[in-house]
Design an enzyme around this catalytic site. Sequence first.
Site, PDB file in Angstrom:
ATOM      1  N   LYS A   1       0.838  -1.059   0.040  1.00  0.00           N
ATOM      2  CA  LYS A   1       0.026  -0.028  -0.037  1.00  0.00           C
ATOM      3  C   LYS A   1       0.980   1.285  -0.042  1.00  0.00           C
ATOM      4  O   LYS A   1       0.648   2.160  -0.766  1.00  0.00           O
ATOM      5  CB  LYS A   1      -0.739  -0.170   1.320  1.00  0.00           C
TER       6      LYS A   1
ATOM      7  N   GLU B   1      10.753  -4.180   4.664  1.00  0.00           N
ATOM      8  CA  GLU B   1      10.848  -5.775   4.253  1.00  0.00           C
ATOM      9  C   GLU B   1      10.541  -6.211   2.719  1.00  0.00           C
ATOM     10  O   GLU B   1      11.170  -6.748   1.915  1.00  0.00           O
ATOM     11  CB  GLU B   1      10.022  -6.581   5.191  1.00  0.00           C
TER      12      GLU B   1
ATOM     13  N   GLY C   1      -4.914  -1.977   5.284  1.00  0.00           N
ATOM     14  CA  GLY C   1      -4.111  -3.194   4.873  1.00  0.00           C
ATOM     15  C   GLY C   1      -4.737  -4.567   5.174  1.00  0.00           C
ATOM     16  O   GLY C   1      -4.595  -5.476   4.259  1.00  0.00           O
ATOM     17  N   ARG C   2      -5.183  -4.755   6.237  1.00  0.00           N
ATOM     18  CA  ARG C   2      -5.494  -6.173   6.575  1.00  0.00           C
ATOM     19  C   ARG C   2      -7.118  -6.349   5.927  1.00  0.00           C
ATOM     20  O   ARG C   2      -7.842  -7.276   6.267  1.00  0.00           O
ATOM     21  CB  ARG C   2      -5.791  -6.292   7.939  1.00  0.00           C
TER      22      ARG C   2
ATOM     23  N   GLU D   1      -4.420  -6.490  15.054  1.00  0.00           N
ATOM     24  CA  GLU D   1      -3.798  -5.288  14.741  1.00  0.00           C
ATOM     25  C   GLU D   1      -5.109  -4.306  14.784  1.00  0.00           C
ATOM     26  O   GLU D   1      -4.849  -3.117  14.961  1.00  0.00           O
ATOM     27  CB  GLU D   1      -3.268  -5.243  13.153  1.00  0.00           C
TER      28      GLU D   1
ATOM     29  N   HIS E   1      -4.220 -32.469  18.707  1.00  0.00           N
ATOM     30  CA  HIS E   1      -2.748 -33.062  19.380  1.00  0.00           C
ATOM     31  C   HIS E   1      -1.573 -31.829  19.566  1.00  0.00           C
ATOM     32  O   HIS E   1      -0.591 -32.598  19.769  1.00  0.00           O
ATOM     33  CB  HIS E   1      -2.235 -33.968  18.269  1.00  0.00           C
TER      34      HIS E   1
ATOM     35  N   LYS F   1       9.591  -0.499  13.838  1.00  0.00           N
ATOM     36  CA  LYS F   1       9.955  -0.115  12.546  1.00  0.00           C
ATOM     37  C   LYS F   1      10.980   1.069  12.483  1.00  0.00           C
ATOM     38  O   LYS F   1      12.164   0.816  11.942  1.00  0.00           O
ATOM     39  CB  LYS F   1       8.902   0.218  11.619  1.00  0.00           C
TER      40      LYS F   1
HETATM   41  O1  F6P Z   1       2.211  -4.271   9.993  1.00  0.00           O
HETATM   42  C1  F6P Z   1       1.827  -2.774   9.677  1.00  0.00           C
HETATM   43  C2  F6P Z   1       1.364  -2.576   8.410  1.00  0.00           C
HETATM   44  O2  F6P Z   1       0.984  -1.331   8.209  1.00  0.00           O
HETATM   45  C3  F6P Z   1      -0.071  -3.615   7.897  1.00  0.00           C
HETATM   46  O3  F6P Z   1      -1.344  -2.749   8.370  1.00  0.00           O
HETATM   47  C4  F6P Z   1       0.108  -3.589   6.487  1.00  0.00           C
HETATM   48  O4  F6P Z   1      -0.857  -4.583   6.035  1.00  0.00           O
HETATM   49  C5  F6P Z   1       1.439  -4.045   6.408  1.00  0.00           C
HETATM   50  O5  F6P Z   1       2.061  -3.170   7.347  1.00  0.00           O
HETATM   51  C6  F6P Z   1       1.980  -3.873   4.989  1.00  0.00           C
HETATM   52  O6  F6P Z   1       2.171  -2.476   4.506  1.00  0.00           O
HETATM   53  P1  F6P Z   1       2.212  -2.127   3.270  1.00  0.00           P
HETATM   54  O7  F6P Z   1       1.024  -2.707   2.411  1.00  0.00           O
HETATM   55  O8  F6P Z   1       2.075  -0.685   3.072  1.00  0.00           O
HETATM   56  O9  F6P Z   1       3.404  -2.624   2.646  1.00  0.00           O
END
Ligand code: F6P
Length: 540
Positions: free
Chosen positions: A200, A206, A260-261, A346, A377, A505
């Site tokens: 987004k 990462e 995002g979620r 979240e 289990h 972060k």
């Molecule tokens: O973990 C925090 C967060 O902002 C989530 O809400 C989101 O889904 C994820 O990082 C990835 O963010 P992006 O889509 O901006 O890379």
Amino acid sequence: MTGDSLEAAWARITALGAAPGASAIRPLFAAEPDRFARFHARGAGLLLDISKTAISDTVRDALLDLARAAAVEARRDEMARGALVNETERRAALHMALREALPGAPGPSAEAAGTLEAMRVFTEAVHRGEIRGATNQRFDTVLNIGIGGSDLGPVMVGRALWRAGDPMRPIHLGNVDGHGWETVLPQLDARRTLVLVASKTFTTQETMANAHLVKRWMEASVGKLGATAHFVALSTNMKATAEFGIAPERVFPFNDWVGGRFSLWSAIGLSLALSLGWERFRALLDGAAAMDRHFLSAPLAENLPVLLALTEAWHVNGLGLNRRAVLPYDERLRRLPAHLQQLEMESLGKRVRLDGSLVPRATGPVVFGEPGTSAQHSFMQLVHQGPKPVPVDFILVAKPDHSHAENHRILLANGLAQAEALLMGRDAAGVEADMRAAGADEATIARLLPHRIFPGDRPSVTIVLPSLDPASLGALIALYEHKVFVLGALWRINPFDQWGVELGKVLATPLVRELEQGAPSPAHDSSTRGLLAEVLKLQS
Ligand code: F6P
């Protein structure tokens, strides 16, 4: 709604939860032969059974009063109209507009439809072989690079619905851990791989690290110029996607009103459209839209997301049970608990209300889970006999997509049996009788009796899907999304922000440099300094 009436409604829940026998479920079944009939509801093809909880008629009335006092219906309608329900970020939350036009939000609905149409056209052109890689080969693999909401939803749905023979093979790269890349690399032929960079913000450390890593690999395989034919971006950040080298026509945008979620229905779902085929992706959206219509129109007492949320409120705030296990009895749903962990924790892991005050009660529970029967289990011992009950969501799928009928009977029987065992338990008399029948002597019975008693009265809800088809799965995910929204309204917290992930972060950035330069900063606490020194020493 006034704050006072909401607090009064909460006080009633607290009082009911503190009453003697409040957590007993068996007496409710004994007293009400038609309990199942009165405590289940249906919507969008799903059945929700909340009868195996300690929700009596009195408690249900109090919970419905709570929903009314929290103005759940008005909040819901505000969301559907595009009001800035994500108040801390001054944003709307219009994921429903991604699945079906919302009459109250025509602009966002048209925008969502436009992106969907572009996704459809692109997907079908890739499938027809009109869009190909740099060496003119057809794409047969889609590699989605993303994390959190840009990964978990697509991974979960992909694992649930993808079958051999579907149009493309989906591969997901989420974690920045290079071992993840090393694992997927042998499965990839660069010439046939279409890479989606799903972010987004297009700034997530990462994802960007992985995107650059994969870009270097692709360039080494098909050349610098050729690599551009293999990259697509799914993002709200057109500037950053251009800087990365992705042409504007290869960017599938979405708006900041998609959290995002809640984003798998947006451009973030492109890996699903490509791998499952457009029809099945559309059916997923349609299933979610059916749950949206149910949520927007069903009365509170019959509204699945509302009932699921009120049940959780009862467990967390009435009975003090602040954890929940999710057990899908379908191996294909193995990543559902991971998706729900993000969706729920979240969204609801908050301690401050919209007005800035502290929430005077517990909020989102810890969510964990595994598919049944495997979970039986591992952690189910604690759920059956640990000192504190853990409410469980059982998810059952009536019809499998295989022909191994006996396996499916065993699977379903175990799901039903677990819920029944949690409810009924096994008292001393029953255990004694069993042991005597098995020939145990009196001393052995006396010694083992306390260990073999199951307390029972342990709550669970059960959700039944007719089959694990795209529409049912879409409805199931939307059910949980709306449940989260209702809980946000009850607790008066914002389920759509996630400030809590920011600090880590921020702190990671200087630590990356210190690891690179081998020079720990003295500014850290002694533990961080010590651990950094240890890692550097082991690396040298
Ligand atoms: O973990 C925090 C967060 O902002 C989530 O809400 C989101 O889904 C994820 O990082 C990835 O963010 P992006 O889509 O901006 O890379």
